[in-house]
Motif scaffolding. Sequence first.
Motif, PDB file in Angstrom:
ATOM      1  N   THR A 179      31.435  25.399  43.785  1.00 11.02           N
ATOM      2  CA  THR A 179      32.196  25.985  42.685  1.00 11.02           C
ATOM      3  C   THR A 179      32.553  27.438  42.947  1.00 11.02           C
ATOM      4  OG1 THR A 179      30.880  24.545  41.244  1.00 11.02           O
ATOM      5  CG2 THR A 179      32.272  26.179  40.168  1.00 11.02           C
ATOM      6  N   VAL A 180      31.719  28.157  43.713  1.00 12.52           N
ATOM      7  CA  VAL A 180      31.971  29.584  43.940  1.00 12.52           C
ATOM      8  C   VAL A 180      33.249  29.813  44.745  1.00 12.52           C
ATOM      9  CG1 VAL A 180      29.507  30.115  43.777  1.00 12.52           C
ATOM     10  CG2 VAL A 180      30.530  29.741  46.035  1.00 12.52           C
ATOM     11  N   SER A 181      33.729  28.794  45.451  1.00 15.38           N
ATOM     12  CA  SER A 181      34.970  28.949  46.208  1.00 15.38           C
ATOM     13  C   SER A 181      36.156  29.254  45.299  1.00 15.38           C
ATOM     14  CB  SER A 181      35.266  27.691  47.023  1.00 15.38           C
ATOM     15  OG  SER A 181      34.255  27.437  47.960  1.00 15.38           O
ATOM     16  N   LEU A 182      36.072  28.831  44.040  1.00 13.03           N
ATOM     17  CA  LEU A 182      37.143  29.136  43.096  1.00 13.03           C
ATOM     18  C   LEU A 182      37.262  30.633  42.891  1.00 13.03           C
ATOM     19  CD1 LEU A 182      39.316  28.258  41.094  1.00 13.03           C
ATOM     20  CD2 LEU A 182      37.501  27.873  39.398  1.00 13.03           C
ATOM     21  N   ALA A 183      36.151  31.326  42.812  1.00 10.95           N
ATOM     22  CA  ALA A 183      36.186  32.783  42.692  1.00 10.95           C
ATOM     23  C   ALA A 183      36.772  33.411  43.951  1.00 10.95           C
ATOM     24  CB  ALA A 183      34.786  33.331  42.435  1.00 10.95           C
ATOM     25  N   GLY A 184      36.406  32.874  45.118  1.00 12.78           N
ATOM     26  CA  GLY A 184      36.959  33.391  46.369  1.00 12.78           C
ATOM     27  C   GLY A 184      38.454  33.218  46.447  1.00 12.78           C
ATOM     28  N   ALA A 185      38.950  32.053  46.058  1.00 12.88           N
ATOM     29  CA  ALA A 185      40.389  31.804  46.102  1.00 12.88           C
ATOM     30  C   ALA A 185      41.132  32.666  45.083  1.00 12.88           C
ATOM     31  CB  ALA A 185      40.663  30.324  45.848  1.00 12.88           C
ATOM     32  N   ARG A 186      40.560  32.850  43.916  1.00 16.37           N
ATOM     33  CA  ARG A 186      41.192  33.723  42.923  1.00 16.37           C
ATOM     34  C   ARG A 186      41.328  35.145  43.449  1.00 16.37           C
ATOM     35  NH1 ARG A 186      37.565  32.077  37.634  1.00 16.37           N
ATOM     36  NH2 ARG A 186      38.723  30.215  36.952  1.00 16.37           N
ATOM     37  N   ALA A 187      40.315  35.603  44.172  1.00 16.85           N
ATOM     38  CA  ALA A 187      40.331  36.972  44.688  1.00 16.85           C
ATOM     39  C   ALA A 187      41.337  37.144  45.820  1.00 16.85           C
ATOM     40  CB  ALA A 187      38.929  37.368  45.159  1.00 16.85           C
ATOM     41  N   VAL A 188      41.428  36.145  46.689  1.00 13.32           N
ATOM     42  CA  VAL A 188      42.275  36.248  47.881  1.00 13.32           C
ATOM     43  C   VAL A 188      43.726  35.867  47.586  1.00 13.32           C
ATOM     44  CG1 VAL A 188      42.615  35.288  50.199  1.00 13.32           C
ATOM     45  CG2 VAL A 188      40.325  35.935  49.436  1.00 13.32           C
ATOM     46  N   GLU A 189      43.930  34.965  46.615  1.00 16.14           N
ATOM     47  CA  GLU A 189      45.261  34.489  46.226  1.00 16.14           C
ATOM     48  C   GLU A 189      46.000  33.862  47.417  1.00 16.14           C
ATOM     49  OE1 GLU A 189      47.252  37.789  44.406  1.00 16.14           O
ATOM     50  OE2 GLU A 189      46.015  37.703  42.595  1.00 16.14           O
ATOM     51  N   PRO A 190      45.435  32.795  47.976  1.00 20.93           N
ATOM     52  CA  PRO A 190      46.059  32.169  49.152  1.00 20.93           C
ATOM     53  C   PRO A 190      47.237  31.286  48.782  1.00 20.93           C
ATOM     54  CG  PRO A 190      44.172  30.892  48.489  1.00 20.93           C
ATOM     55  CD  PRO A 190      44.217  32.087  47.563  1.00 20.93           C
ATOM     56  N   GLU A 191      48.041  30.999  49.774  1.00 21.16           N
ATOM     57  CA  GLU A 191      49.070  29.967  49.656  1.00 21.16           C
ATOM     58  C   GLU A 191      48.545  28.626  50.144  1.00 21.16           C
ATOM     59  OE1 GLU A 191      53.152  31.819  50.874  1.00 21.16           O
ATOM     60  OE2 GLU A 191      51.555  33.000  51.806  1.00 21.16           O
ATOM     61  N   THR A 215      38.358  21.857  44.466  1.00 25.24           N
ATOM     62  CA  THR A 215      39.646  21.863  45.163  1.00 25.24           C
ATOM     63  C   THR A 215      40.790  21.626  44.183  1.00 25.24           C
ATOM     64  OG1 THR A 215      38.627  21.135  47.231  1.00 25.24           O
ATOM     65  CG2 THR A 215      40.987  20.766  47.001  1.00 25.24           C
ATOM     66  N   ARG A 216      40.571  20.808  43.200  1.00 25.99           N
ATOM     67  CA  ARG A 216      41.601  20.582  42.179  1.00 25.99           C
ATOM     68  C   ARG A 216      41.865  21.869  41.396  1.00 25.99           C
ATOM     69  NH1 ARG A 216      42.719  15.038  39.130  1.00 25.99           N
ATOM     70  NH2 ARG A 216      44.352  15.698  37.689  1.00 25.99           N
ATOM     71  N   ARG A 217      40.805  22.581  41.021  1.00 23.61           N
ATOM     72  CA  ARG A 217      40.991  23.838  40.294  1.00 23.61           C
ATOM     73  C   ARG A 217      41.747  24.856  41.153  1.00 23.61           C
ATOM     74  NH1 ARG A 217      38.946  20.898  36.957  1.00 23.61           N
ATOM     75  NH2 ARG A 217      41.179  20.438  36.904  1.00 23.61           N
ATOM     76  N   ILE A 218      41.450  24.894  42.435  1.00 27.11           N
ATOM     77  CA  ILE A 218      42.127  25.847  43.320  1.00 27.11           C
ATOM     78  C   ILE A 218      43.610  25.482  43.449  1.00 27.11           C
ATOM     79  CG2 ILE A 218      42.279  26.630  45.727  1.00 27.11           C
ATOM     80  CD1 ILE A 218      39.189  26.530  45.767  1.00 27.11           C
ATOM     81  N   LEU A 219      43.919  24.201  43.528  1.00 29.57           N
ATOM     82  CA  LEU A 219      45.319  23.790  43.604  1.00 29.57           C
ATOM     83  C   LEU A 219      46.107  24.174  42.357  1.00 29.57           C
ATOM     84  CD1 LEU A 219      44.997  20.285  45.279  1.00 29.57           C
ATOM     85  CD2 LEU A 219      46.430  22.166  46.106  1.00 29.57           C
ATOM     86  N   GLU A 220      45.419  24.369  41.245  1.00 28.01           N
ATOM     87  CA  GLU A 220      46.076  24.740  39.996  1.00 28.01           C
ATOM     88  C   GLU A 220      46.344  26.239  39.892  1.00 28.01           C
ATOM     89  OE1 GLU A 220      44.035  21.090  37.410  1.00 28.01           O
ATOM     90  OE2 GLU A 220      43.310  23.152  37.194  1.00 28.01           O
ATOM     91  N   LEU A 221      45.797  27.030  40.836  1.00 33.25           N
ATOM     92  CA  LEU A 221      46.012  28.479  40.804  1.00 33.25           C
ATOM     93  C   LEU A 221      47.457  28.811  41.155  1.00 33.25           C
ATOM     94  CD1 LEU A 221      42.791  29.745  42.623  1.00 33.25           C
ATOM     95  CD2 LEU A 221      43.205  29.641  40.158  1.00 33.25           C
ATOM     96  N   GLU A 222      47.977  29.833  40.512  1.00 33.60           N
ATOM     97  CA  GLU A 222      49.330  30.275  40.809  1.00 33.60           C
ATOM     98  C   GLU A 222      49.427  30.720  42.268  1.00 33.60           C
ATOM     99  OE1 GLU A 222      52.639  33.552  39.232  1.00 33.60           O
ATOM    100  OE2 GLU A 222      50.691  33.364  38.229  1.00 33.60           O
ATOM    101  N   GLY A 223      50.431  30.250  42.960  1.00 33.88           N
ATOM    102  CA  GLY A 223      50.660  30.649  44.349  1.00 33.88           C
ATOM    103  C   GLY A 223      50.082  29.709  45.384  1.00 33.88           C
ATOM    104  N   VAL A 224      49.119  28.867  44.994  1.00 34.03           N
ATOM    105  CA  VAL A 224      48.543  27.921  45.952  1.00 34.03           C
ATOM    106  C   VAL A 224      49.511  26.761  46.150  1.00 34.03           C
ATOM    107  CG1 VAL A 224      46.643  26.349  46.443  1.00 34.03           C
ATOM    108  CG2 VAL A 224      46.179  28.547  45.359  1.00 34.03           C
ATOM    109  N   GLU A 225      49.958  26.586  47.375  1.00 32.45           N
ATOM    110  CA  GLU A 225      50.983  25.588  47.672  1.00 32.45           C
ATOM    111  C   GLU A 225      50.412  24.277  48.176  1.00 32.45           C
ATOM    112  OE1 GLU A 225      53.384  27.648  50.491  1.00 32.45           O
ATOM    113  OE2 GLU A 225      54.238  29.028  49.013  1.00 32.45           O
ATOM    114  N   GLU A 226      49.268  24.337  48.869  1.00 27.98           N
ATOM    115  CA  GLU A 226      48.708  23.101  49.392  1.00 27.98           C
ATOM    116  C   GLU A 226      47.242  23.273  49.758  1.00 27.98           C
ATOM    117  OE1 GLU A 226      49.877  21.689  53.281  1.00 27.98           O
ATOM    118  OE2 GLU A 226      50.777  23.631  53.773  1.00 27.98           O
TER     119      GLU A 226
END
Length: 283
Positions: free
Chosen positions: A112-124, A150-161
């Motif tokens: 679950t902590v990966s969601l915080a990492g992805a929010r911080a980095v804002e990847p595509e 992974t589903r939550r990360i895909l829902e982040l703005e800017g994440v394409e795949e």
Amino acid sequence: MFPGATDERGGSDAGDDTRDGANFVVVGAPLDATTTFQPGTRFGPRRIRTFAETFDDYDRRTDQYFSELGVVDRGDVRAWDDIPEYLEWLEGTLRDAVWDEAVPLLLGGEHTVSLAGARAVEPEVFVCLDAHLDLRDTYDGNDLSHACVTRRILELEGVEEAIILGARTGSEEEWERAEADDVTVVPPEEVADFSFGDRLEGREVYLSVDIDGADPAYAPGTGTMEPFGLEPREMRDVVREVAPQANGFDVVEVNDRDDGQAASLAGKLTREFVFSSVARDEN
């Protein structure tokens, strides 16, 4: 402290000086709230640091010393039972590293902590080594479960795949979600021959390693073991290929239910990420 890193715990004046030159920032996230089977990820960051102590500072492949690569360790963000609040706090800590133009190295803790990492980095692009798809909308009524990350990360703005390597299990709902254009699943038997080509070029990338991507023969210290997994060398090769493009990294789901095999692999993959990332900058 992660071996070879500069200790920046406690926010001392010396740490403030170090921050200016940091290329990588280690942060532990000992969250252990939604583990499905074997708990113990709260001990993951500590065990990863401990079992990395045996590794030589020098890396022959890249002709580099880990201790010279600008890695600092800011210790752990102590976990508590309010998951949304914890993830927000952790995100802020990681975002500080991003704003300082450093690459965060997150040691879990449950996935679950990966969601915080992805929010911080804002990847595509979210690249993940994992036995599980983690594409559930909710699990046991919780949309912030490790099984949904992974589903939550895909829902982040800017994440394409999302590109998931090593996945070999999932619910029917998850496999249906995985058929969408924004998800690529590479099964374990195809990972060795898989190449990203120019797929990551010029894009913001976040790399997550769930240690259960490895076959449990190599990493039994994890919450939800799944046989027929990846060889450590296959995981290493993915990390080496992705690291030059990645702006953030984590290794998660290490617990205390083995003799250090999972933690040792996690620590080694973290070092491989750093060595490969710096080698890119020098070429």
